[in-house]
Design a protein around this motif. Structure first.
Motif: not given
Length: 347
Positions: A211-230
């Motif tokens: 669950s933690l792995g999925f959650g971190v992937q979701q957060i990082s992908a969302g931040l990357d998609f918004l262009g806030w951070i790579e």
């Protein structure tokens, strides 16, 4: 040093030491021999899916039947505590903690990703073409199936058993005591009981890691998609540390404070998001589909609950249903124990 020594003396060493050794060995194997570990885990997953996947599906459905029986029969009137004891938490806080622990971040992602996936690439056993109205209806039925009664029944069986043995029989809040009626107290207090707790700890850790792995992937992908951070490995590590820190703080602060507050905040944010989508989106369409999807789930439930897809070659059942049931079972000791902890005084 004295506090460390006292903490060490307070540990159940026949449980802690084997569990720690297994966990550290698995972590080292995964890190040092990453490619080998990936292949080994894939082969193990395939062997479990192909060999005993049917058993996962059968047992999960039996859990649903058992949970409904417990709730609908006279057993459902048994108080989890003294006969005159009142619930420790109010209904809203209890529900918020229950839902946050049982579903959590997985539903935030899969609540959207799963029906879209089933819509575009439906299971072979369903017999419908992708990207059609029939595929859309089936996609919602499958998503509700995976996140509905079966998931909660797996948690409830463990939670009810732990709560009953703890608050009615006076046993410690430990997974081993679930099996006392079958194995007897002498075996439960010995090596067999220690082995049960070791399995529960290791399984829970890997369930939480999933669950933690999925959650971190979701957060990082969302931040990357918004262009806030790579997205980088360092970002992933930082997110893991941040989420783990929040979880640790909520646990250390106690159930009645940190976990209760965090769960209420989570449910409040989820309710605001749902309300925003309902108002800003196609409101009438959403209400119509909500009613239809609920009816579709009820209608499809008898056919889905025992579907093992023996004539299909697409591997869909293993990738979705069996994976979910294994995920929920690995979560069950943790979530079940939490359900038992917050349900004292309820029936």
């Amino acid at each position: 040093m004295s506090s460390i020594r006292s903490a060490w003396r307070g540990l159940t060493k026949p449980v802690f030491v084997p569990a720690a050794v297994i966990i550290v060995a698995m972590i080292l194997f995964s890190v040092v021999f990453a490619s080998t570990a990936e292949g080994a885990f894939e082969e193990l997953n395939a062997a479990i899916t192909d060999g005993v996947g049917w058993w996962y599906i059968l047992v999960a459905t039996l859990f649903v039947a058992f949970a409904i029986y417990c709730g609908a029969s006279r057993i459902g009137n048994i108080k989890l505590g003294r006969d005159d004891e009142s619930p420790e938490f109010g209904v809203l806080s209890w529900f918020a903690m229950l839902f946050s622990a049982g579903m959590g971040i997985g539903l935030v992602f899969y609540g959207v990703a799963e029906p879209l996936s089933h819509y575009i690439d439906p299971p072979e056993a369903g017999g419908v073409a992708g990207a059609t109205d029939a595929a859309a209806n089936q996609a919602m039925q499958l998503t509700l199936y995976h996140w509905g009664l079966h998931a909660w029944a797996i948690y409830v069986v463990v939670g009810l058993g732990l709560a009953y043995m703890t608050y009615r029989k006076g046993r410690p809040l430990s997974v081993r005591w679930l099996l006392e009626p079958l194995l007897g107290r002498q075996r439960i207090e010995g090596p067999i009981g220690h082995a049960i707790d070791v399995v529960a700890i290791v399984g829970t850790l890997f369930g939480v890691a999933t669950s933690l792995g999925f959650g971190v992937q979701q957060i990082s992908a969302g931040l990357d998609f918004l262009g806030w951070i790579e997205t980088t490995n360092w970002l992933v590590v930082a997110l893991i540390v941040f989420v783990t820190g929040l979880a640790t703080f909520s646990v250390v602060s106690g159930v009645s404070k940190g976990l209760k507050w965090l769960s209420n905040i989570n449910m409040g944010l989820a309710a605001m998001l749902a309300l925003f989508v309902l108002i800003a989106g196609p409101t009438l369409f959403l209400m119509q589909t909500w009613v239809q999807n609920l009816g579709g789930y009820i209608q499809a439930f008898p056919g889905l609950m025992l579907r093992t897809s023996p004539f299909a070659d697409d591997g869909w059942a293993g990738a979705w249903t069996i994976f979910y049931w294994g995920w929920w079972m690995s979560w069950a000791p943790f979530v079940g124990m939490f359900i038992a902890r917050i349900s004292r005084g309820r029936t």
